[in-house]
Design an enzyme around this catalytic site. Sequence first.
Site, PDB file in Angstrom:
ATOM      1  N   GLN A 352       0.840  -1.201   0.000  1.00  0.00           N
ATOM      2  CA  GLN A 352       0.000   0.000   0.000  1.00  0.00           C
ATOM      3  C   GLN A 352       0.872   1.247   0.000  1.00  0.00           C
ATOM      4  OE1 GLN A 352      -2.382   1.465   3.488  1.00  0.00           O
ATOM      5  NE2 GLN A 352      -4.124   0.895   2.214  1.00  0.00           N
ATOM      6  N   CYS A 383      -6.697   7.147   4.638  1.00  0.00           N
ATOM      7  CA  CYS A 383      -5.986   7.420   5.893  1.00  0.00           C
ATOM      8  C   CYS A 383      -6.520   8.705   6.532  1.00  0.00           C
ATOM      9  CB  CYS A 383      -4.495   7.535   5.652  1.00  0.00           C
ATOM     10  SG  CYS A 383      -3.535   7.832   7.159  1.00  0.00           S
ATOM     11  N   LYS A 422      -8.219   2.037  -1.793  1.00  0.00           N
ATOM     12  CA  LYS A 422      -8.967   1.959  -0.532  1.00  0.00           C
ATOM     13  C   LYS A 422      -9.487   3.348  -0.193  1.00  0.00           C
ATOM     14  CE  LYS A 422      -8.670   0.190   4.220  1.00  0.00           C
ATOM     15  NZ  LYS A 422      -9.239   1.317   4.936  1.00  0.00           N
ATOM     16  N   ARG A 508      -9.524  -4.190  12.641  1.00  0.00           N
ATOM     17  CA  ARG A 508      -9.441  -4.307  14.106  1.00  0.00           C
ATOM     18  C   ARG A 508      -9.872  -5.675  14.601  1.00  0.00           C
ATOM     19  NH1 ARG A 508     -12.953  -0.038  16.838  1.00  0.00           N
ATOM     20  NH2 ARG A 508     -14.184  -0.361  14.960  1.00  0.00           N
TER      21      ARG A 508
END
Length: 637
Positions: A352, A383, A422, A508
Site C-alpha cells: 500500500q 488514511c 482503498k 481491528r
Amino acid sequence: METTTETSQTTSSNGVEKGCSAIKPQYLTSKEKFHELVDSGWKGGKKDTNEATGPVEEKTEEPEEKRIKLDNKVQQEEDKQNKKRIRGQNKSRPHKKPQSYDDRRLCPSIIQERETKCVYGDKCKFFHNIADYMASKPADIGEKCYLYDTFGKCHYGVTCRFAKAHTGPDFKNLVNEEVFKASKERTPVKNHLDKDLQWRLRKRQVPFNATEAYLKTISKGKAQGNNKNTDAAEKDTTDSCCPGEAQNQPTELDSTANVKDTEVSDKRVGALTDVDLVKLRPCEKKQVDFSDKLYLAPLTTCGNLPFRRVCKRFGADITCGEMAMCTNLLQGQTSEWALLKRHESEDLFGVQLEGCFPDTMTRCAELLNDNIDVDFVDINSGCPIDLVFKKGGGCGLMMRTNKFEQIVRGMNSVLDVPLTVKIRTGVQEKTNIAHKLIPELKKWGASLITLHGRSREQRYTKSADWDYIDTCSKLASPIPLFGNGDILSWEDAMKARETGVSGLMVARGALIKPWIFTEIKEKRHWDITSSERLDVLRDFTHFGMEHWGSDTQGLEKTRTFLLEWLSFLCRYIPVGLLERVPQKINERPPFYMGRDYLESLMASHYVEDWVKISELLLGPVPKNFSFLPKHKANAYK
C-alpha cells in the site's frame, strides 16, 4: 428523580450497562478485586518483579468507563473536551530505540566469525573481546533457539539470547549442516532493498522512462487546455482562408510531440524483450481473482510481517504490507522499504502506497514494478491521520479528484499488476461522496475498490454504514468491491456478505482476535483457551525473532510490537464468558474474572500486565524499559 433517570439511561432492559458487553454474572467483578487477583497471582508478586527488572515507570491509567451523554449542555461540553484529549495517538509517549537496551555490543566481525580483522581497528566502537562481552551480557532466556532449530544456524552467534543452544565451549557458533543446507535452498522473505539500488536512488540515478512519458501527456493536456481559446481562433482563421491547405498540413505541436515520443530512450542493461518494446494492454496485465476472499487490512504498526504470518495460519486469503510513504521509498530509506517485505507463506500479497502527487506516486509505482515481487499495488486514499490529510494525501485525495485521477491513471500505466484503491465513505460525517467517486475509479482503471463504512470525522466512534456499502457495491459492478468495518465474528461476516460486496476486509477484528478468519470459514464461535492464545503469542515471538533478530536488540523490538498488539488483544472476551454471543466490536469489556489466572491476566488493560505477559515469552524487561501504546482505545467513547 435525577438519579432514577440516570440509572435507567445507563442500563438496558436486561440489566447490562449500555456500551458494555454482556458477561455472565458469576464472572463479573470490581476493578479493585480484579487487580488484586492479577497482582496476587503473579509469580513473586509486584515487589519481586520490580526488584528484578529495575525501577518501573509511572503507572499508565487504563481508559475510563463509558459515560452516557446527558442532555445537559455543560455535560456535553465536558464530553467534547474529553474526546479531544483522548483522540488519536499517544504522541508524547516515550520512544526508545531497541539498541538503547544493549549498551555493550559486540563487533559484527566477531559475531560473524570473519577471517579478516575489523576494518575499523582501534577506532571501532564495539567490543572485540568475547570474554568481556559475555561477562556483561544479560542472561539467556531459554535453552532452545528457534532460529537454530529452523535454519540449522543462528547468525547472531554469541549475541543470541538463546546462545547456549548453539555455541561451543570456546564460544564458536555451531551449525547443523543438514538443516542449514536444506534452508539455503529456499528464500523465506522477498523484496529486500538492494544496496546498489539504494545508492542509485540516493544519487537520483534511477531512470523513470515510463513515468516521464506519462507526465508529458499531463503537461501537454494542460498546455492544450490553457491555449484552447487561441487554438479555436486560429482554426476559424485557417478555415475561412484556405481550408484544404490547413487539413493537409500537420500542426507544429503534433509533429514535435511525435518526435519527443520517439526519442524516449531506455538505458536498461540486458537482452531486449517484447516487454521492452510493446506496452501491455489492460487485458494482458496479471489477473488476480479477488472474489469471495478474506482480506487482512494493511495496519500501521501492528500489521507487520510476523503478525501477517499468524493471520495466514488462521486462514487469511489476502495480505497487504503496512502503508508506505512514496517519497521515503524514492529516497531509499531502509525502514520504509522494510514495510514491503513479503514472506513465502503470503501467496496473495500487495503493498500500500501513500502520496498526494502524480509524479511521485507514478515514479514509486514504476520503481516497485521493476524491483519487487507483488500481486497488486494499493493506493491509500482512506488514511484519516492529520499529518497525511493536511498534505492532501489519504482521505484528502477524495476531495482532489483531478489529482486523484492523474495518480490512478499514471500508476496504472506503469504497473504490470492490478491497481487497487482503498477509500472511506467521505471526509465529513454526514456528507458521503464515495458513490460519486466509484464510477470514476472504474473509468480510471482501478481493479478493486475497498470501502471503509465510516467517514474521516467518524474515525471509530460510530458503527460502519453497511447499507451505504451495499449501495456502492452495485455502482462498482463489475469491478469487485470489498467492504470493511465492525467485523468481529462470523455472524458479522455473514450479515456483511448479504450485501453485494465481493469480499470482506478485516482490520481491528483481526487485531482483537486473529482466529476470526478460521471462525468465518468454519462458521462457528471458537471458545479459545488462554493456553491456546499464549501459543499464538509464542508463534508471534518466534516469527519476530526470525524477522528482527534473536539478540537483545531484536528481542526488544519483538517485545515492543508484541505489546502494541496486546493493547488490542486485551479487548477480547472469551466466548464461554459471554451472556450474549457474539461480542460487538464497540462494546467495552467490563471487569471480569477469567476461568484461570492467565485468562484474567490477558483481560487486563494495564500496560504493566501486558509487560508480564511479554516476560513469560521473552524474559524480564531491561532496567530502563518503558512502554506506552501508540493508539488510544477511543472507540468506546
